[in-house]
Scaffold this active site. Structure first.
Site, PDB file in Angstrom:
ATOM      1  N   LYS A   1     -10.245  -0.335  10.723  1.00  0.00           N
ATOM      2  CA  LYS A   1     -10.404  -1.539   9.894  1.00  0.00           C
ATOM      3  C   LYS A   1     -10.741  -2.765  10.741  1.00  0.00           C
ATOM      4  CE  LYS A   1      -7.040  -0.107   6.384  1.00  0.00           C
ATOM      5  NZ  LYS A   1      -7.853   0.551   5.356  1.00  0.00           N
TER       6      LYS A   1
ATOM      7  N   HIS B   1       0.863  -1.181   0.000  1.00  0.00           N
ATOM      8  CA  HIS B   1       0.000   0.000   0.000  1.00  0.00           C
ATOM      9  C   HIS B   1       0.906   1.238   0.000  1.00  0.00           C
ATOM     10  CE1 HIS B   1      -2.796   2.953   1.816  1.00  0.00           C
ATOM     11  NE2 HIS B   1      -3.785   2.131   1.523  1.00  0.00           N
TER      12      HIS B   1
ATOM     13  N   CYS C   1      -4.760   2.411  -3.587  1.00  0.00           N
ATOM     14  CA  CYS C   1      -3.528   2.977  -3.026  1.00  0.00           C
ATOM     15  C   CYS C   1      -2.364   2.007  -3.197  1.00  0.00           C
ATOM     16  CB  CYS C   1      -3.695   3.375  -1.565  1.00  0.00           C
ATOM     17  SG  CYS C   1      -4.875   4.700  -1.318  1.00  0.00           S
TER      18      CYS C   1
ATOM     19  N   GLN D   1      -4.498  -5.075   7.369  1.00  0.00           N
ATOM     20  CA  GLN D   1      -5.487  -5.972   6.775  1.00  0.00           C
ATOM     21  C   GLN D   1      -5.468  -7.357   7.410  1.00  0.00           C
ATOM     22  OE1 GLN D   1      -7.686  -4.868   4.761  1.00  0.00           O
ATOM     23  NE2 GLN D   1      -6.779  -2.948   4.078  1.00  0.00           N
TER      24      GLN D   1
ATOM     25  N   ASP E   1       3.127  -4.119   8.063  1.00  0.00           N
ATOM     26  CA  ASP E   1       1.855  -3.404   7.949  1.00  0.00           C
ATOM     27  C   ASP E   1       0.755  -4.444   8.172  1.00  0.00           C
ATOM     28  OD1 ASP E   1      -0.562  -2.404   7.062  1.00  0.00           O
ATOM     29  OD2 ASP E   1       0.164  -1.797   5.081  1.00  0.00           O
TER      30      ASP E   1
END
Lengths: 427, 150
Positions: free
Chosen positions: A243, A139, A385, A220, A217
């Site tokens: 999220k 991302h 993104c 997700q 990261d």
């Protein structure tokens, strides 16, 4: 061999049962509405999920009954706000397997967490010619902060390739890790393809070849699977509240205690110092060293409630349910010759989290999104993104449906019939 | 609810599938690029002037049905116009998209009216106006920086 298994089942009877989705949906007030005359089908969870009543209520209760600044006052409201804020830190830290809550820094979200690592961890260490290794599936929030710090230091960004199937090419990645590699930053789960990277294996691969820090990261991953930072073997792990069914405006960075302790502050301001004179300031210990200014107190408290909500349902059950949704959607979509699912899982390849990214012959994703929206179906169309990934896949944009724990098989069917309507119009 | 068939009229689908005046133009008086960072749509407009008359106008790029059809219809409508007429048509079209009646005084939109359904889909208006903003930049002499919809 069977006895221990039975004991384990008895300890967690809930985990064995299927998710009661209808009951779960009743906890999310926003889901009960019509859009353009159709019941809302919310399949944009990878962009931002919705919040259960318990989280909304916790934020509201904070503002209604005890809100004040934290870590500031000696009065009763400030003490209560401080206690609740720090209790939330403990809940979120435990949720991701942190050894100590002092290793959990509250931030505005994944983006700020990654910028914090780039500026406070990497910037003092990077020298001209050093390398920051990313992957082609990142991302923008895990690309741009590294480009900025490389511009500041003379280091350079490299990107590990992916295969045509959308998996990370681990052999190629291993070849890119060397003595100049100072940071390896990668997504735990790709926001655009759902690819679940084997962070533990990658962390070992990096350790075998370099001294680099492994920065993950996790935006997700955290809402979809059990994450345990100590088992992953990474050094930093970033994620966002919005999220994972929590409030917006709050997220977190987990970092190894020894690394955080050696890092300079990210922002300067109140609450991150022990003593300030005009000549110099002395900084307090982590995590407060990295939380200058008044934090997002009520959202952080709401995030604590969100992780309790996730734990009460069980990440294993959530993962099983979402995997069933993913299989159900792939079975149907793969039967449609005019639909191409990008980066779908292959036998022996990396698993996928609850994301389907697709393109339709002769219909641009933006038009698909409009036609689905008219049927009450919310998906994301665009580059997600992740423009370098789109370039790698050779598409300008995709249609992305991303599932959450409250989505149903019927909603997957609505998506598929919605795509048939696209086909009827664009034929 | 607006009817999708008002948005995706046959003329629009036809221009999407077979865009007119698609490709680079040589020689060219001015070029300008339009870029929509939200969706990644890109359009490049090539303009050739003969004195004050738009002698040639083409475009290339990747985009959705609305942005592609709008660019294609634009090239047909603007080619052959004198500069003031072209500028008036741009103003009228942008006014149609934004629902600003005051700006519509002047040019007859003719075939471009098929795009009027877009104004009922506010998030798609930028798709329809992308090429028109680029054309305006080209008429002003071209621009080294891409015009964006933001």
């Amino acid at each position: 061999m069977t006895a221990p298994a039975r004991v384990a089942e008895n300890e967690r009877p809930a985990a064995a049962e299927a998710l009661d989705v209808e009951r779960l949906r009743a906890s999310f007030p926003i889901l009960d509405q019509e859009v353009h005359g159709h019941p809302l089908v919310y399949l944009d969870n990878a962009a931002s999920s919705q919040r259960p009543e318990a989280v909304i209520e916790a934020v509201s209760d904070c503002y209604r009954t005890y809100y004040s600044n934290a870590h500031r006052g000696v009065h009763a409201l400030s003490e209560r706000s401080t206690d609740e804020y720090e209790a939330a830190r403990g809940k979120v830290a435990r949720f991701v397997g942190a050894a100590r809550s002092s290793e959990l820094v509250f931030t505005r979200g994944t983006t700020e967490s990654l910028n914090l690592v780039a500026q406070s961890y990497a910037r003092p260490r990077l020298r001209p010619g050093d390398e920051v290794l990313l992957t082609e599936m990142e991302h923008h929030s895990n690309i741009v902060p590294w480009q900025l710090v490389c511009e500041q230091t003379g280091a350079r960004v490299r990107a590990a390739p992916i295969t045509d199937d959308g998996d990370l090419d681990l052999a190629a990645m291993a070849g890119l890790v060397g003595e100049r590699t100072r940071v390896v930053a990668l997504a735990h789960v790709s926001n655009a393809l759902g690819t679940v990277n084997d962070v533990a294996a990658i962390a070992r691969l990096v350790r075998d070849r370099s001294e680099a820090a492994v920065v993950v990261d996790g935006a997700q991953a955290v809402p979809h699977m059990k994450v345990d930072v100590s088992a992953l073997g990474c050094d930093f792990y970033a994620f966002s509240g919005h999220k994972m069914y929590g409030p917006g405006g709050v997220g977190a960075l987990w970092g190894r205690g020894a690394l955080l302790a050696a890092m300079p502050p990210y922002h300067g301001g109140g609450a991150m110092i022990t003593r300030v004179t005009f000549e110099r300031s002395e900084y307090t210990v982590p995590p407060h060293r990295f939380e200058a200014g008044t934090p997002s107190i009520a959202p952080a408290i709401g995030l604590g409630v969100a992780v309790e909500f996730l734990e009460s349902i069980g990440l294993e059950r959530i993962e099983r349910h979402e995997q069933a949704l993913l299989s159900h959607s792939l079975e149907q979509l793969n039967d449609l010759p005019w639909v191409q699912v990008l980066g779908q899982p292959r036998d022996g390849g990396s698993p996928r989290a609850a994301v389907v990214s697709l393109v339709i012959d002769g219909a641009h994703p933006h038009d698909v999104a409009t036609i689905l929206d008219e049927q009450g179906i919310a998906i994301r169309a665009g580059h997600h993104c992740a423009q370098p990934l789109m370039e790698r896949l050779g598409v300008p944009a995709t249609v992305r449906a991303s599932f959450g724990m409250y989505n149903t098989h019927e909603e997957v069917d609505r998506l598929v019939s919605g795509l048939h309507e696209v086909r009827r119009i664009f034929g | 609810m607006s009817d999708l068939r008002d948005l995706y009229q046959q003329v629009i689908l036809d221009h999407y599938r077979a865009p007119r005046n698609f490709g680079a133009l040589e020689p060219v008086s001015a070029c300008a690029e339009g870029y929509n960072p939200l969706c990644g749509d890109q359009v490049k407009v090539y303009l050739r002037m003969d004195g004050d008359r738009v002698e040639g106008l083409t475009f290339e790029g990747v985009g959705c049905a609305i942005s592609t059809a709008s660019a294609s219809l634009m090239t047909e409508a603007v080619r052959g116009l004198e500069r003031p007429q072209a500028e008036a048509l741009i103003a009228s079209f942008l006014a149609l998209m934004t629902g600003d009646g005051n700006g519509a005084a002047g040019a007859d939109l003719g075939k471009l009216e098929v795009l009027s359904g877009v104004k009922d889909y506010p998030v798609r208006i930028k798709c329809a106006t992308l090429a028109w903003h680029a054309l305006r930049a080209a008429l002003e002499g071209g621009d080294s920086e891409a015009v964006t919809t933001e």
